[in-house]
Design a protein around this motif. Sequence first.
Motif, PDB file in Angstrom:
ATOM      1  N   MET A 475      -1.033   7.225  -4.009  1.00 16.91           N
ATOM      2  CA  MET A 475       0.274   7.560  -3.440  1.00 16.91           C
ATOM      3  C   MET A 475       0.254   7.415  -1.925  1.00 16.91           C
ATOM      4  O   MET A 475       1.209   6.899  -1.327  1.00 16.91           O
ATOM      5  N   ASP A 476      -0.835   7.852  -1.295  1.00 13.73           N
ATOM      6  CA  ASP A 476      -0.941   7.737   0.166  1.00 13.73           C
ATOM      7  C   ASP A 476      -0.905   6.275   0.602  1.00 13.73           C
ATOM      8  O   ASP A 476      -0.297   5.942   1.637  1.00 13.73           O
ATOM      9  N   GLN A 477      -1.547   5.401  -0.176  1.00 17.48           N
ATOM     10  CA  GLN A 477      -1.528   3.979   0.161  1.00 17.48           C
ATOM     11  C   GLN A 477      -0.104   3.431   0.129  1.00 17.48           C
ATOM     12  O   GLN A 477       0.292   2.631   0.985  1.00 17.48           O
ATOM     13  N   TYR A 478       0.669   3.866  -0.862  1.00 15.15           N
ATOM     14  CA  TYR A 478       2.057   3.411  -0.959  1.00 15.15           C
ATOM     15  C   TYR A 478       2.874   3.910   0.233  1.00 15.15           C
ATOM     16  O   TYR A 478       3.625   3.144   0.852  1.00 15.15           O
ATOM     17  N   PHE A 479       2.732   5.192   0.571  1.00 15.50           N
ATOM     18  CA  PHE A 479       3.523   5.763   1.659  1.00 15.50           C
ATOM     19  C   PHE A 479       3.144   5.158   3.007  1.00 15.50           C
ATOM     20  O   PHE A 479       3.993   5.029   3.908  1.00 15.50           O
ATOM     21  N   VAL A 480       1.883   4.767   3.185  1.00 11.88           N
ATOM     22  CA  VAL A 480       1.474   4.093   4.420  1.00 11.88           C
ATOM     23  C   VAL A 480       2.195   2.754   4.548  1.00 11.88           C
ATOM     24  O   VAL A 480       2.690   2.385   5.631  1.00 11.88           O
ATOM     25  N   MET A 481       2.272   2.026   3.440  1.00 16.49           N
ATOM     26  CA  MET A 481       2.988   0.743   3.464  1.00 16.49           C
ATOM     27  C   MET A 481       4.477   0.957   3.740  1.00 16.49           C
ATOM     28  O   MET A 481       5.103   0.173   4.468  1.00 16.49           O
ATOM     29  N   GLU A 482       5.032   2.015   3.189  1.00 16.33           N
ATOM     30  CA  GLU A 482       6.446   2.288   3.384  1.00 16.33           C
ATOM     31  C   GLU A 482       6.737   2.614   4.851  1.00 16.33           C
ATOM     32  O   GLU A 482       7.734   2.155   5.417  1.00 16.33           O
ATOM     33  N   LYS A 483       5.846   3.427   5.477  1.00 16.80           N
ATOM     34  CA  LYS A 483       6.037   3.765   6.885  1.00 16.80           C
ATOM     35  C   LYS A 483       5.832   2.561   7.801  1.00 16.80           C
ATOM     36  O   LYS A 483       6.354   2.523   8.920  1.00 16.80           O
ATOM     37  N   ALA A 484       5.027   1.609   7.321  1.00 14.16           N
ATOM     38  CA  ALA A 484       4.776   0.404   8.115  1.00 14.16           C
ATOM     39  C   ALA A 484       5.857  -0.646   7.893  1.00 14.16           C
ATOM     40  O   ALA A 484       5.713  -1.792   8.362  1.00 14.16           O
ATOM     41  N   PHE A 485       6.941  -0.274   7.195  1.00 13.10           N
ATOM     42  CA  PHE A 485       8.068  -1.175   6.942  1.00 13.10           C
ATOM     43  C   PHE A 485       7.618  -2.451   6.242  1.00 13.10           C
ATOM     44  O   PHE A 485       7.966  -3.574   6.647  1.00 13.10           O
ATOM     45  N   ALA A 486       6.835  -2.260   5.193  1.00 15.15           N
ATOM     46  CA  ALA A 486       6.401  -3.416   4.408  1.00 15.15           C
ATOM     47  C   ALA A 486       7.602  -4.037   3.698  1.00 15.15           C
ATOM     48  O   ALA A 486       8.646  -3.411   3.505  1.00 15.15           O
ATOM     49  N   LEU A 487       7.447  -5.290   3.284  1.00 15.42           N
ATOM     50  CA  LEU A 487       8.523  -5.997   2.594  1.00 15.42           C
ATOM     51  C   LEU A 487       8.829  -5.311   1.263  1.00 15.42           C
ATOM     52  O   LEU A 487       7.957  -4.697   0.629  1.00 15.42           O
ATOM     53  N   GLU A 488      10.077  -5.439   0.840  1.00 11.74           N
ATOM     54  CA  GLU A 488      10.498  -4.807  -0.419  1.00 11.74           C
ATOM     55  C   GLU A 488       9.678  -5.324  -1.593  1.00 11.74           C
ATOM     56  O   GLU A 488       9.309  -4.569  -2.494  1.00 11.74           O
ATOM     57  N   SER A 489       9.384  -6.606  -1.588  1.00  9.37           N
ATOM     58  CA  SER A 489       8.584  -7.189  -2.680  1.00  9.37           C
ATOM     59  C   SER A 489       7.179  -6.595  -2.706  1.00  9.37           C
ATOM     60  O   SER A 489       6.614  -6.342  -3.775  1.00  9.37           O
TER      61      SER A 489
END
Length: 568
Positions: A475-489
């Motif tokens: 879950m932490d890995q996902y939230f890090v990507m989300e905070k880093a404005f990763a692409l929707e895909s």
Amino acid sequence: AAHSKINLETLSKKDELFQVRFIVHKARKLNGAIQAPLVRIHLDTKVLRTKAKKGKNPRWNETVLFSITKSELDLISTSVEIRVIDSLMKHPHNLIGLYKCDLSVAWVSKDKNLFFKWFVLTNPDEPQDGMTGYVNISIQIIPPGESAKDLPRLRDEEIDVSNNVFYPPGLTLQPGQFLVKIFNGEDIPQMDSSVWSAAKDLIQGNFNAEESKSKELVDPYVKIEFAGKAVESSTQYTTFDPIWNEVIVVPGEFPSMAETIVLKVYDNDDYAIDDLIATKLMLMERISYPSSDSDLGFSPTFGPAYIPLYGSVREFNEIYDQFGDLNYGVGEGIAYRGRILVEIATRMGPPPDNEPAVSPIPSPETDSVMAGLRRHKYHLFASFYQGNMIYEKENQVEFEISIGEYGNKMSPEGSLAPSTTQPCNAVYDGNAYHFMPWGRSKPTVILHSQWEDIQYRVEALNTLLWIDDFIQMKMDQYFVMEKAFALESELLIKFDNVVSEALAGLKTLPLEPPDSSVATELDKKLYRIRQFTLENLINEIEMLLTTKYQDLPRTEKMKKIGCVKGKT
């Protein structure tokens, strides 16, 4: 019942301004899927509430103050309604439970103060549910010109007593008993000095110096407390390793607001106050499981297993023990103070006629229990790399590693396996402290000990902790990507990976059944509950992939995975 204790002729009929103070302390055992409970108090036509808290056992410690103008005669009949509701649920489905009374319950109390009382909650819309929880509240009626009295300082065991509970009309309690079997104890610490021992010998007329010298200075007994009732075992004299082999019957009424069975070990003293050696609080939520499913729910049960005791330092202090409060179960103990072999079972219904509170356990049963607790040898290797900021500068310093009494040089019985480093003087560091001059040669110790094999019990806990940490990491890995404005895909791919890996981890969880030859009844019941919980967790995560949650935002889906993680 409170009205019958009031002489109505002595009450004033003149209207006066009273203050009614409600101190909402805490709630316990709230039923249902509770999210954010709060307490709402209705006094006559006025309504006030507390803040919302989380959990089924919330603590508020908030004061709700009403001002009301009435005569004393009318005041005692003023209605009070205590409601506990879930603030995140919509009306009318947010009611957890309520209790109705009037102010006469506080008026008849000393100084019109009703302190730390438990009120049993029920839901009138769901009468089949019976009791839905407890709320602990103090009520103070403050007449004109007077000020509120301070709350008394009480420990939890003084509050959790059966005569401290207000039950609503129609709610019946079932009698029951706890059968607590106390088999033996080990490593009980010394509680009297040799000077006091000599004084006792003089009082008792014992002038045999050799006999007095050989006596061990502890006379232990066990006291069991539950909901204000207490029963004591017999006293075993002059022994660090007492053998009781007794079953203690502790009466109770169920359901009970008490959440702990308290085990206290004392040192008996005929000529002074008995010394408390240690206290163990057995939390009901850890040894029982309330459930409507007869295959899962069970009443409090435990052991037979050893319970380690912790509290103040073992070394006896004749003058003052600054850590003495730890022996009362207040805070976390800092030192091992022995252990006792205990078994707990629950028996519902009235007790048999003329049943003694304490009776011996038959020898075949004690032999069978001890045979199932065979010990195995364990070896601990430890190496010391550095020793810094040491204040001692005159005497030699040595370091000790101990487990229980194994390796303890200060044991009155003598160390079972000394495990200390070589004594040496610390070296001044040029500032304010000293350090150990170990250099390239590091001291090592090996500690040998013997204990019962509880590997199966620890492995089950470690497995559950591992899956909890594993899901949290994903879950932490996902939230890090989300905070880093990763692409929707990329976020979509990561979310699918989190769900699939969480499912794979749960499905391959190596939760082995306990060995029936050594497992206790509690071990077997906990295994069934864990299996049932894991199956439910897998189903909940799989539902996130179904069309039911198709329109739910991924952030909300991640929150649901977090809720699932918390259930492990």
